[in-house]
Write a protein that holds these residues in place. Structure first.
Motif, PDB file in Angstrom:
ATOM      1  N   PRO A  18      46.985 -11.090  83.758  1.00  0.00           N
ATOM      2  CA  PRO A  18      47.201  -9.657  83.941  1.00  0.00           C
ATOM      3  C   PRO A  18      46.088  -9.016  84.777  1.00  0.00           C
ATOM      4  N   VAL A  19      46.480  -8.164  85.716  1.00  0.00           N
ATOM      5  CA  VAL A  19      45.524  -7.449  86.572  1.00  0.00           C
ATOM      6  C   VAL A  19      45.998  -6.003  86.727  1.00  0.00           C
ATOM      7  N   ALA A  20      45.065  -5.121  87.048  1.00  0.00           N
ATOM      8  CA  ALA A  20      45.410  -3.703  87.207  1.00  0.00           C
ATOM      9  C   ALA A  20      46.013  -3.407  88.573  1.00  0.00           C
ATOM     10  N   ASP A  21      45.676  -4.214  89.590  1.00  0.00           N
ATOM     11  CA  ASP A  21      46.097  -3.941  90.963  1.00  0.00           C
ATOM     12  C   ASP A  21      46.482  -5.255  91.642  1.00  0.00           C
ATOM     13  N   ILE A  22      47.773  -5.457  91.844  1.00  0.00           N
ATOM     14  CA  ILE A  22      48.261  -6.715  92.427  1.00  0.00           C
ATOM     15  C   ILE A  22      47.659  -6.956  93.809  1.00  0.00           C
ATOM     16  N   GLY A  23      47.698  -5.962  94.687  1.00  0.00           N
ATOM     17  CA  GLY A  23      47.171  -6.135  96.044  1.00  0.00           C
ATOM     18  C   GLY A  23      45.709  -6.532  96.061  1.00  0.00           C
ATOM     19  N   ALA A  24      44.897  -5.847  95.262  1.00  0.00           N
ATOM     20  CA  ALA A  24      43.466  -6.166  95.203  1.00  0.00           C
ATOM     21  C   ALA A  24      43.246  -7.553  94.618  1.00  0.00           C
ATOM     22  N   ALA A  25      44.032  -7.914  93.611  1.00  0.00           N
ATOM     23  CA  ALA A  25      43.882  -9.232  92.985  1.00  0.00           C
ATOM     24  C   ALA A  25      44.283 -10.349  93.949  1.00  0.00           C
ATOM     25  N   VAL A  26      45.366 -10.139  94.700  1.00  0.00           N
ATOM     26  CA  VAL A  26      45.774 -11.137  95.692  1.00  0.00           C
ATOM     27  C   VAL A  26      44.655 -11.322  96.709  1.00  0.00           C
ATOM     28  N   ARG A  27      44.122 -10.224  97.213  1.00  0.00           N
ATOM     29  CA  ARG A  27      43.017 -10.328  98.180  1.00  0.00           C
ATOM     30  C   ARG A  27      41.816 -11.059  97.578  1.00  0.00           C
ATOM     31  N   PHE A  28      41.464 -10.737  96.344  1.00  0.00           N
ATOM     32  CA  PHE A  28      40.320 -11.375  95.697  1.00  0.00           C
ATOM     33  C   PHE A  28      40.525 -12.887  95.588  1.00  0.00           C
ATOM     34  N   TYR A  29      41.647 -13.310  95.042  1.00  0.00           N
ATOM     35  CA  TYR A  29      41.859 -14.740  94.803  1.00  0.00           C
ATOM     36  C   TYR A  29      42.111 -15.526  96.083  1.00  0.00           C
ATOM     37  N   THR A  30      42.704 -14.890  97.083  1.00  0.00           N
ATOM     38  CA  THR A  30      42.879 -15.610  98.352  1.00  0.00           C
ATOM     39  C   THR A  30      41.565 -15.670  99.119  1.00  0.00           C
ATOM     40  N   ASP A  31      40.812 -14.572  99.152  1.00  0.00           N
ATOM     41  CA  ASP A  31      39.532 -14.552  99.869  1.00  0.00           C
ATOM     42  C   ASP A  31      38.455 -15.364  99.162  1.00  0.00           C
ATOM     43  N   THR A  32      38.378 -15.259  97.854  1.00  0.00           N
ATOM     44  CA  THR A  32      37.306 -15.902  97.094  1.00  0.00           C
ATOM     45  C   THR A  32      37.539 -17.399  96.904  1.00  0.00           C
ATOM     46  N   PHE A  33      38.766 -17.776  96.567  1.00  0.00           N
ATOM     47  CA  PHE A  33      39.046 -19.174  96.247  1.00  0.00           C
ATOM     48  C   PHE A  33      39.945 -19.868  97.255  1.00  0.00           C
ATOM     49  N   GLY A  34      40.430 -19.129  98.232  1.00  0.00           N
ATOM     50  CA  GLY A  34      41.279 -19.732  99.246  1.00  0.00           C
ATOM     51  C   GLY A  34      42.677 -20.075  98.765  1.00  0.00           C
ATOM     52  N   LEU A  35      43.129 -19.445  97.678  1.00  0.00           N
ATOM     53  CA  LEU A  35      44.473 -19.728  97.176  1.00  0.00           C
ATOM     54  C   LEU A  35      45.505 -19.163  98.145  1.00  0.00           C
ATOM     55  N   ALA A  36      46.543 -19.927  98.381  1.00  0.00           N
ATOM     56  CA  ALA A  36      47.625 -19.474  99.253  1.00  0.00           C
ATOM     57  C   ALA A  36      48.607 -18.630  98.450  1.00  0.00           C
ATOM     58  N   THR A  37      49.157 -17.612  99.082  1.00  0.00           N
ATOM     59  CA  THR A  37      50.151 -16.760  98.446  1.00  0.00           C
ATOM     60  C   THR A  37      51.512 -17.432  98.533  1.00  0.00           C
ATOM     61  N   LYS A  38      52.148 -17.659  97.379  1.00  0.00           N
ATOM     62  CA  LYS A  38      53.510 -18.198  97.350  1.00  0.00           C
ATOM     63  C   LYS A  38      54.503 -17.069  97.588  1.00  0.00           C
ATOM     64  N   PHE A  39      54.363 -15.974  96.838  1.00  0.00           N
ATOM     65  CA  PHE A  39      55.162 -14.777  97.077  1.00  0.00           C
ATOM     66  C   PHE A  39      54.583 -13.608  96.308  1.00  0.00           C
ATOM     67  N   VAL A  40      54.913 -12.422  96.782  1.00  0.00           N
ATOM     68  CA  VAL A  40      54.502 -11.180  96.131  1.00  0.00           C
ATOM     69  C   VAL A  40      55.758 -10.354  95.903  1.00  0.00           C
ATOM     70  N   ASP A  41      55.929  -9.876  94.682  1.00  0.00           N
ATOM     71  CA  ASP A  41      57.070  -9.040  94.327  1.00  0.00           C
ATOM     72  C   ASP A  41      56.560  -7.612  94.145  1.00  0.00           C
ATOM     73  N   GLY A  42      56.349  -6.939  95.268  1.00  0.00           N
ATOM     74  CA  GLY A  42      55.878  -5.553  95.254  1.00  0.00           C
ATOM     75  C   GLY A  42      54.540  -5.413  94.556  1.00  0.00           C
TER      76      GLY A  42
END
Length: 121
Positions: A18-42
């Protein structure tokens, strides 16, 4: 004792986070750990590729665990898996419900850890 759920068909499909902000969390985990985005549902859900497991980011609107990270077990039959869980000493927190993509339930193992059980509709 009942028969266990067919182990070869069960896997941890994702780790719900659980996170408060999907966009910020996606940026954090992709930038920090290099995780690839599979999909985002809004602004409600995002799936990130964390190797053999998906990191499932959920907004407050989609949070079924009360803000607690949880392993999510993908099973062929949610009702049968919950029966086995209760017979093994666990407890059901939220009965099975239709999610946007699956049937899901929230439970606790005998030690109080939250788990999500999900499967096909």
């Amino acid at each position: 004792m009942s028969d266990p759920v067919e182990i070869d068909l069960v896997k941890i499909g994702n780790v719900l986070h659980p996170v408060a902000d999907i966009g910020a969390a996606v940026r954090f985990y992709t930038d920090t750990f290099g995780l690839a985005t599979k999909f985002v549902d809004g602004d409600r859900y995002a799936a990130l590729d964390a190797g053999s497991t998906t990191l499932a980011l959920t907004s407050p609107a989609e949070d079924v665990t009360g803000g607690v990270p949880a392993a999510s077990f993908k099973v062929p039959d949610v009702a049968s898996a919950l029966t086995a869980l209760v017979q093994g000493g666990g407890s059901v927190v939220r009965e099975p419900e239709q999610g946007p993509h699956e049937v899901r339930a929230v439970a606790r193992d005998p030690w109080g850890n939250t788990v999500v059980i999900y499967g096909p509709r």
